[in-house]
Design an enzyme around this catalytic site. Structure first.
Site, mmCIF file in Angstrom:
data_model
loop_
_atom_site.group_PDB
_atom_site.id
_atom_site.type_symbol
_atom_site.label_atom_id
_atom_site.label_comp_id
_atom_site.label_asym_id
_atom_site.label_seq_id
_atom_site.Cartn_x
_atom_site.Cartn_y
_atom_site.Cartn_z
ATOM 1 N N VAL A 31 44.083 42.978 50.467
ATOM 2 C CA VAL A 31 43.179 42.081 51.201
ATOM 3 C C VAL A 31 42.145 41.396 50.299
ATOM 4 C CG1 VAL A 31 43.466 43.251 53.424
ATOM 5 C CG2 VAL A 31 41.598 43.967 51.884
ATOM 6 N N TYR A 37 29.302 51.452 51.326
ATOM 7 C CA TYR A 37 30.141 51.407 52.530
ATOM 8 C C TYR A 37 29.307 50.982 53.747
ATOM 9 C CZ TYR A 37 33.287 53.226 56.177
ATOM 10 O OH TYR A 37 34.098 53.366 57.270
ATOM 11 N N ASN A 49 41.609 46.009 59.280
ATOM 12 C CA ASN A 49 41.410 47.467 59.244
ATOM 13 C C ASN A 49 41.255 48.025 57.835
ATOM 14 O OD1 ASN A 49 41.962 50.426 60.248
ATOM 15 N ND2 ASN A 49 43.540 50.011 58.707
ATOM 16 N N ALA A 78 26.620 49.240 53.773
ATOM 17 C CA ALA A 78 26.297 47.810 53.640
ATOM 18 C C ALA A 78 27.490 46.956 54.051
ATOM 19 C CB ALA A 78 25.889 47.501 52.201
ATOM 20 N N ILE A 104 36.981 60.133 62.178
ATOM 21 C CA ILE A 104 38.371 60.141 62.667
ATOM 22 C C ILE A 104 39.247 60.835 61.617
ATOM 23 C CG2 ILE A 104 40.319 58.711 63.435
ATOM 24 C CD1 ILE A 104 37.829 58.194 65.160
HETATM 25 P P1 NDP Z 1 42.924 55.550 55.129
HETATM 26 O O1 NDP Z 1 42.376 55.675 53.759
HETATM 27 O O2 NDP Z 1 43.596 56.724 55.739
HETATM 28 O O3 NDP Z 1 43.957 54.312 55.159
HETATM 29 C C1 NDP Z 1 43.552 53.053 54.677
HETATM 30 C C2 NDP Z 1 44.754 52.251 54.225
HETATM 31 O O4 NDP Z 1 44.253 51.014 53.658
HETATM 32 C C3 NDP Z 1 45.553 52.952 53.103
HETATM 33 O O5 NDP Z 1 46.944 52.788 53.305
HETATM 34 C C4 NDP Z 1 45.084 52.207 51.858
HETATM 35 O O6 NDP Z 1 46.028 52.235 50.799
HETATM 36 C C5 NDP Z 1 44.890 50.812 52.410
HETATM 37 N N1 NDP Z 1 44.103 49.968 51.495
HETATM 38 C C6 NDP Z 1 43.185 50.339 50.570
HETATM 39 N N2 NDP Z 1 42.768 49.275 49.878
HETATM 40 C C7 NDP Z 1 43.440 48.195 50.371
HETATM 41 C C8 NDP Z 1 43.459 46.821 50.035
HETATM 42 N N3 NDP Z 1 42.734 46.319 49.039
HETATM 43 N N4 NDP Z 1 44.265 46.003 50.745
HETATM 44 C C9 NDP Z 1 45.053 46.499 51.737
HETATM 45 N N5 NDP Z 1 45.096 47.783 52.090
HETATM 46 C C10 NDP Z 1 44.294 48.631 51.401
HETATM 47 O O7 NDP Z 1 41.730 55.004 56.024
HETATM 48 P P2 NDP Z 1 41.336 55.271 57.554
HETATM 49 O O8 NDP Z 1 42.524 55.140 58.403
HETATM 50 O O9 NDP Z 1 40.508 56.499 57.614
HETATM 51 O O10 NDP Z 1 40.336 54.048 57.823
HETATM 52 C C11 NDP Z 1 40.801 52.787 58.265
HETATM 53 C C12 NDP Z 1 39.599 51.899 58.561
HETATM 54 O O11 NDP Z 1 38.762 52.530 59.518
HETATM 55 C C13 NDP Z 1 38.724 51.622 57.341
HETATM 56 O O12 NDP Z 1 38.225 50.316 57.402
HETATM 57 C C14 NDP Z 1 37.601 52.620 57.508
HETATM 58 O O13 NDP Z 1 36.414 52.210 56.865
HETATM 59 C C15 NDP Z 1 37.436 52.603 59.021
HETATM 60 N N6 NDP Z 1 36.786 53.791 59.545
HETATM 61 C C16 NDP Z 1 37.333 55.035 59.337
HETATM 62 C C17 NDP Z 1 36.687 56.159 59.828
HETATM 63 C C18 NDP Z 1 37.249 57.529 59.635
HETATM 64 O O14 NDP Z 1 36.519 58.510 59.890
HETATM 65 N N7 NDP Z 1 38.492 57.686 59.191
HETATM 66 C C19 NDP Z 1 35.410 56.044 60.570
HETATM 67 C C20 NDP Z 1 34.933 54.695 60.709
HETATM 68 C C21 NDP Z 1 35.612 53.614 60.224
HETATM 69 P P3 NDP Z 1 45.832 53.347 49.619
HETATM 70 O O15 NDP Z 1 46.123 54.670 50.279
HETATM 71 O O16 NDP Z 1 46.844 52.950 48.590
HETATM 72 O O17 NDP Z 1 44.414 53.212 49.151
#
Ligand code: NDP
Length: 247
Positions: A62, A154, A88, A156, A187
């Site tokens: 992204v 994060y 996401n 910010a 989560i």
């Molecule tokens: P995960 O780390 O489990 O999954 C995130 C996915 O995004 C991974 O597959 C990762 O790949 C991918 N990713 C990382 N960098 C990039 C990039 N530059 N471009 C495209 N994809 C990328 O995260 P979560 O499911 O826990 O979180 C998902 C979203 O929810 C995030 O925005 C997070 O901030 C938000 N969130 C999560 C919470 C939680 O408690 N889990 C709470 C509040 C918000 P790779 O594994 O290779 O890095």
């Protein structure tokens, strides 16, 4: 079938919350473009197709605007429209502000905030042309409602996503496009599995519902915001945190 025949792009959907969102939208009838930087998008798309649903795996970092534009073009060429974007993809590398270097700050802002800009910018021309669109940004309670130690970059980025959501929502409302955000609390995902057992327990105790949230519990809210049921909602943030921020 709340999003029947709609076309959705979900970023970072190889695992965790993004994967659950891709599954939930597909189950509700959408054709889903499963995008991720990790390569895991291929397996996720296979699993969705195994359910008899349409899924297209595409690599997307992204932070790369050109890549985001190419993904939008491919999705449009494959499915003929783009109705839903779920921003996401996000990272949350724990680091104290004292130890944080400029490169740590830049990486989080690039992925979480600039990535949201890139993908939104890439899909908007298609949504404007259709005069229909739903953009859902995955923010967090961190930064928008509460502070979290060792996550100032994060916090910010996620507060920034909220400001961005409100600003863009105003500009695109006239094209039938709604832009909203979801703010999850803690989560259980592969991303949060890196936390120590002690930290996991501390957070569990701070959750009024007595447990961590599940990715599917965020996905169901995203489905609502992606559907026509939410046609009068734009520029809003929906907190999905089991009561964490109530205390
Ligand atoms: P995960 O780390 O489990 O999954 C995130 C996915 O995004 C991974 O597959 C990762 O790949 C991918 N990713 C990382 N960098 C990039 C990039 N530059 N471009 C495209 N994809 C990328 O995260 P979560 O499911 O826990 O979180 C998902 C979203 O929810 C995030 O925005 C997070 O901030 C938000 N969130 C999560 C919470 C939680 O408690 N889990 C709470 C509040 C918000 P790779 O594994 O290779 O890095």
């Amino acid at each position: 079938m709340k999003v029947k025949d709609r076309v959705a792009i979900i970023t970072g959907s190889g695992q965790g919350i993004g994967k659950a969102i891709a599954f939930a939208l597909a189950r509700e009838g959408a054709k889903v473009a499963v995008t991720d930087i990790s390569g895991k998008e291929v397996d996720t798309a296979k699993e969705i197709k195994a359910l008899g649903k349409e899924a297209l795996p595409l690599k997307l970092d992204v932070t790369n605007y050109l890549e985001a534009q190419n993904v939008a073009k491919k999705v449009y060429e494959s499915f003929g429209r783009i109705d839903i974007l779920v921003n996401n993809a996000g990272i949350y590398p724990f680091k104290s502000f004292e130890d944080m270097e400029e490169k740590d700050w830049d990486r989080v802002i690039q992925i979480n905030l600039k990535g949201t800009f890139n993908c939104t910018k890439a899909v908007l021309p298609y949504m404007k042309e259709q005069r229909y669109g739903r953009i859902i940004n995955i923010s967090s309670i961190a930064g928008t409602f509460v502070g979290f130690s060792n996550l100032s970059h994060y916090c910010a980025s996620k507060a920034g996503i909220m400001g961005f959501t409100r600003g863009v929502a105003l500009e695109v409302a006239k094209y039938g496009i709604c832009v909203n955000a979801v703010a999850p609390g803690p989560i259980e995902t592969p991303g949060t599995q890196v936390m120590s057992e002690e930290a996991v327990e501390v957070i569990k105790r701070a959750m009024p519902i007595g447990r961590w949230g599940k990715p599917e519990e965020v996905a169901s809210v995203v489905v609502f915001l992606a559907s026509e049921d939410s046609s009068l909602i734009t520029g809003q943030i929906v907190v999905v945190d089991g009561g964490y921020t109530l205390q």
